[in-house]
Design an enzyme around this catalytic site. Structure first.
Site, PDB file in Angstrom:
ATOM      1  N   ARG A   1     -10.515 -11.476   1.733  1.00  0.00           N
ATOM      2  CA  ARG A   1     -11.347 -12.552   1.182  1.00  0.00           C
ATOM      3  C   ARG A   1     -10.641 -13.903   1.270  1.00  0.00           C
ATOM      4  O   ARG A   1     -11.300 -14.950   1.303  1.00  0.00           O
ATOM      5  CB  ARG A   1     -11.750 -12.217  -0.254  1.00  0.00           C
TER       6      ARG A   1
ATOM      7  N   LYS B   1       0.834  -1.202   0.000  1.00  0.00           N
ATOM      8  CA  LYS B   1       0.000   0.000   0.000  1.00  0.00           C
ATOM      9  C   LYS B   1       0.872   1.257   0.000  1.00  0.00           C
ATOM     10  O   LYS B   1       2.023   1.217   0.442  1.00  0.00           O
ATOM     11  CB  LYS B   1      -0.882   0.021   1.256  1.00  0.00           C
TER      12      LYS B   1
END
Length: 500
Positions: A360, A286
């Site tokens: 996920r 990130k």
């Protein structure tokens, strides 16, 4: 915080502060009684319009000493003015009144206070006396929160420890007690979730979350807790989960809680929380700006623990299982790489196209694990996608479900608690975006409909039970000057579990 509901006389109840109400320009019964003792002090304030007609407005009053008086302060609170006969206090009014009153009481350096409700609201309908008591207790609890690690004068502990809800009769006492109990329990659960969310990643690790679950279970005979380590998960074939945790020195944990408050033959609801205690993005790193906020990536897990805290406080008559997928997502020589293919517990293979779509991956194995409980419903809670924030902003959680009755129940719970969600599509048309040339699916589906394709990914692991997914990325924390975890969606979840 202690809440007591009882019948009492304003002239004889011993407390530091009495809270009384006015509405439509008139004093309610206890306020009128106090006004008589104080030789018209309150009516004079109304006559000179010292208090705004807006619901939630308040006025501090210093009381003159009398022979019977056992309090020196009064807080006059405005319930509002009806513009027409059919209009009355609204749910929004109740919320505003409760928030303002809770903030005022908690900042006044009081140790105790008594609230005289005087049948301010009807016993039935949308806006009831129980709803007011519930909301006020919840907001008082919420306003009392202070972050545990912050020192100094800006973090002065809340002094308010006891609030008496005063009723006019025995039936009203029961109503106020019920409202206060549920509101206080929800408030405690919200604050527990806020505290966990606010803790830095060097403290709130996967093991720390497991210890918090263990401590919560130690105080309740109906609640048990255990945690599976990486070796146990490897034996279960949880390759998706382990593909995330293997990049960190902190061992991943699958934390399991079982609350048995109902008959053993009743199928449990299952809550699955994403607990990525810090998310760097992994190899798909990130940007540095605001990366500190990635400590909030475990707020789904925090909401599960906060919900269990509330259930324990309420001694709730429900069966609920909690599954927390706790891991760190870190870059290292052992971390997953874009293009890696892993096998999930379900046997389905996944091409990891982006290591920053890790939530996920830990959730899909947890959702497969949930099958063994033969659940009545499964709700997963996750700060899953920035795309959901783009779609819905910071007010509503994104809701996806394979069973409309579950979606409807969650939407209703959100409306009733003002912890709202908005249902999003889960159409098969979006599934093809997850196609992969090298595995059963990729872990991302491209930019269009990013929150939807993330939910589509999870839906592939939920074929055997009624399921809903709450994407709380936009509502789990505030940024900026008021940075901090919100504790959402604890109140939604508690309401859902108690009523379904």
């Amino acid at each position: 915080m202690e809440f007591i509901a009882k019948k009492a006389d304003i002239a004889t109840l011993s407390t530091q502060c009495v809270v009384v109400f006015c509405k439509d320009g008139k004093l309610m019964a206890s306020a009128s009684h106090l006004d008589t003792e104080q030789h018209g002090l309150l009516t004079h304030q109304l006559s000179i319009k010292a208090i705004s007609p807006t619901a939630g407005s308040h006025l501090w009053l210093t009381l003159a000493p009398t022979k019977s008086a056992k309090h020196s302060k009064a807080l006059l609170v405005q319930l509002g003015e009806s513009k027409k006969k059919s209009a009355d206090i609204t749910i929004e009014d109740i919320r505003k009144i409760s928030q303002k009153l809770a903030s005022t009481l908690n900042s006044a350096k009081l140790k105790d206070a008594a609230v005289f409700f005087d049948s301010a609201l009807p016993a039935s309908g949308d806006c009831t006396l129980e709803k007011l008591a519930h909301t006020l207790a919840l907001e008082i609890e919420r306003a009392s929160y202070r972050f545990s690690l912050k020192a100094g004068t800006k973090n002065t502990p809340a002094t308010l420890k006891k609030v008496v809800f005063v009723a006019t009769n025995s039936a009203e006492t029961k109503t106020l007690r019920n409202g206060a109990n549920t509101g206080s329990a929800m408030g405690k659960g919200i604050n527990a979730a806020r505290e966990l969310g606010n803790l830095p990643g060097n403290i709130c690790t996967p093991n720390y979350l497991a210890e918090q679950a263990k401590q919560l279970a130690a105080g309740c005979k109906k609640l048990t807790s255990k945690a599976l380590g990486e070796k146990q998960m490897e034996r279960l074939g949880m390759g998706a989960f382990l593909s995330v945790s293997k990049g960190s020195d902190q061992e991943g944990k699958l934390i399991l809680l079982e609350y048995k408050g109902a008959a053993a033959n009743k199928a449990p609801h299952v809550l699955v929380g994403k607990g990525v205690t810090f998310d760097t993005g992994g190899i798909s790193l990130k940007p540095g700006a605001n990366m500190d906020e990635m400590k909030f990536d475990m707020c789904g897990a925090a909401s599960v623990l906060g919900t269990f805290k509330a259930l324990v406080e309420l001694d709730a008559k429900v069966n609920v299982v909690g599954i927390i997928a706790a891991a760190e997502n870190m870059p290292s020589g052992g971390a997953s790489k874009p293009g890696d293919v892993v096998t999930s517990m379900s046997g389905q293979t996944i091409e990891i196209l982006n290591t920053d779509a890790e939530g996920r991956l830990v959730l899909c194995d947890a959702l497969t694990y949930a099958e063994r409980y033969k659940p009545k419903s499964v709700v997963d809670i996750a700060t899953l996608t920035g795309a959901c924030v783009v779609a819905l902003g910071n007010h509503a959680a994104g809701l996806y479900s394979n069973t409309q009755s579950v979606a409807d129940a969650l939407l209703k719970a959100g409306e009733e608690t003002h912890d709202r969600a908005w249902q999003m599509p889960l159409w098969d048309d979006y599934q093809r975006q997850l196609d992969s040339n090298f595995a059963d699916m990729g872990n991302i589906g491209g930019m269009p409909g990013g929150s939807i394709t993330a939910a589509c990914f999870l839906s592939r692991y939920t074929k055997k039970y009624p399921w809903a997914h709450l994407d709380i990325a936009g509502v789990a924390w505030h940024s900026g000057a008021k940075k901090g975890a919100t504790g959402r969606p604890v109140s939604l979840l508690v309401n859902y579990l108690l009523n379904n």
